[in-house]
Design a protein around this motif. Sequence first.
Motif, short mmCIF file in Angstrom:
data_model
loop_
_atom_site.label_atom_id
_atom_site.label_comp_id
_atom_site.label_asym_id
_atom_site.label_seq_id
_atom_site.Cartn_x
_atom_site.Cartn_y
_atom_site.Cartn_z
N LYS A 15 8.44 60.63 122.34
CA LYS A 15 6.80 59.65 120.67
C LYS A 15 7.57 58.98 120.04
O LYS A 15 7.10 58.30 119.90
CB LYS A 15 6.72 61.23 120.02
CG LYS A 15 5.34 61.31 121.03
CD LYS A 15 4.16 62.16 120.51
CE LYS A 15 2.65 62.03 119.37
NZ LYS A 15 2.73 63.17 118.30
N GLU A 19 5.92 55.54 119.93
CA GLU A 19 5.19 55.14 118.41
C GLU A 19 6.01 53.63 117.59
O GLU A 19 5.17 52.75 117.59
CB GLU A 19 4.81 56.24 117.18
CG GLU A 19 4.19 57.06 117.68
CD GLU A 19 4.06 58.08 116.81
OE1 GLU A 19 5.16 58.17 116.08
OE2 GLU A 19 3.91 59.08 117.14
N ASP A 20 7.30 53.83 117.49
CA ASP A 20 8.10 52.88 116.72
C ASP A 20 8.28 50.81 117.51
O ASP A 20 8.51 50.36 116.90
CB ASP A 20 9.36 53.38 116.85
CG ASP A 20 9.77 53.79 115.75
OD1 ASP A 20 7.98 54.80 115.01
OD2 ASP A 20 10.80 54.71 115.22
#
Length: 603
Positions: A15, A19-20
Amino acid sequence: MDNRPDTRLLPNFEKLFIEDRIGHGRHLFTLLRLFRGMYGGLFVSLLFFILKHSPIWLIPIITGDMINVVSNPDNININRIWIDLAIISVVIAQNVPTQLLHTSYLSRSSRQVEAGLRGTLVRKLQHLSISYHSELRSGKLQSKVLRDVEAIETLAKQMMYVFIPALLNVIVAFSVTAVNNPLVALFFVLIIPVGALMIFGFRKNIQRKNREFRKQIEEISGQITETVEMIPLTRAHGLDKVEIEKTDSTLMDLRGKGYRLDVAEALFGSSGWVMFTLFQMGALAFCCWLAAQGKMTVGDIVMYQGFFGTLLGSVNQLINVYPQFAKGFESMQSVSEILQSTDVEEYQGTIPVMHVQGGFSFERMHFKYRDTDQHVLSDFNLDIRPGECVAFVGESGAGKSTVLNMLIGYYKPTRGRLLVDGVPMDQIDLKSYRKHLAVVPQNTVLFHGSIRDNITYGLTDVSEEKLLEVIRMTQLQEVVASLPDGLDTKIGEHGGKLSGGQRQRIAIARALIRDPSVVLLDEATSALDNISEYQVQQAMRLLVKGRTTFIVAHRLSTIRDADRIVVMNKGRIVESGTFAELMELQGAFYKLQQMQMEYAGIS
Ligand SMILES: Nc1ncnc2c1ncn2[C@@H]1O[C@H](COP(=O)(O)OP(=O)(O)OP(=O)(O)O)[C@@H](O)[C@H]1O
């Protein structure tokens, strides 16, 4: 000190990488976030680092003080020397326990991140679609799981062992100097733009040469793996020399690139050394000048020289660690390519399958593989009753194995659908459905482990009785008896120590022991001798009994027993019926049989 490894569950970083959206300068941020939940430990580690590192900062101060004491002959206070010595001895001695504590706290976190990253990658690989895997070379994946994760771990460690200490050194040396003598501190400040200029001037060149060298290393590792795997083939064709020459030329390229990198790094290193040492001498002259004017003592000169030495060493370290940082960031990019991939299994149904009766319906199914234009299955219609044995025949490339792939749910049809016991495949939970399948692939996949492990693969509670029964059914008992450790004999990787027929029977035993409702059999094309062939046939007969079976058939004997034979051509069904019906029809199947008989006659 608690040295036990952290037994908490491994973190899942998928995740975080999604996300990054790694890239665009977010590597450092992501690296920091990898350690989320471990900041406390890192902070403690940093505190211990400051303690263990403190001798480096104190030695110049104490040395300066001692020299100052003795350089004033009128007022020598010998006790002060003893106190200095006692202080510095304690400060030096505490390095052993604090170093251990610092490493222990740091390593626990970094090893946890390392294991977590590898675990995340392996988990992701299990979820990625079969298309994704067929496009990516396994060597590359292996390199990501092993080499790249190691580079990221090194990056994190360099950050803690080199970057932060060097930064602290610079801060401490500068602060102590600034408090004591702002003029000398000003001299220290000059070093920063010079260091920055150095990195700026050499960066591109070193980075480029590093990358060229690394690419060449990757090239050669790929080549060596391939060469080793091909040794039997190479030897059989007398091509040893060709292979050696091929490797030699890549090695020569590597030598050239390595040499150029060494020279560039040497130039970088020596230029830095010359520049900084000249600075140090300049600083010494400056301090001497101050001392000559009575503005500085001899002891202070030594102290500043000590600090200047630490400062230069740290700046040098910061500069030299740069290429490794670049490598670590690149590895983060490489790992993120996998973790950010959205190419997961296409079917995402949720209805759990408790029981499979084995009725299947292909409804006007069309299918083409990704990146290909041509349909491999076209308007494919077929209804299969529970317990039926269906054999697929047809020329090579007709799409037979593709039908099995569709039944496993590896790919989703481009048009039409597949029903399992009347439920559309895209509604069912594939994991629970696949528990009822047993797949015997064309090339038996055996892993490095015992025969027992290979047969019971993935099953936990298998009774010895059941295992022995399966071994009897597949006529493996003699093979097992002849092996030194019986069932627990380790078979070489890919089953190298077994014959083709034995391998196939192990694969059938693996399927039998699962007692599946549905059997998918991609018959091996390689010819077996008569006895092996007979044994494999017997085992297959037992496997097929009472279960819905799909066979990609190459052998006449298997086809004879099938309830239905489906003849395929270019992804379409051209004929179907029992062996007798199709022979009577004298159509495509009849022709195929004639061809096979002729071939058998010739050979
Ligand atoms: N992963 C893939 N990506 C792209 N095309 C593929 C892929 N797998 C198979 N094909 C193509 O699909 C067609 C059908 O292949 P398939 O393996 O189903 O045939 P087959 O009838 O089982 O052949 P064989 O008897 O030689 O095993 C072939 O043209 C093949 O080149």
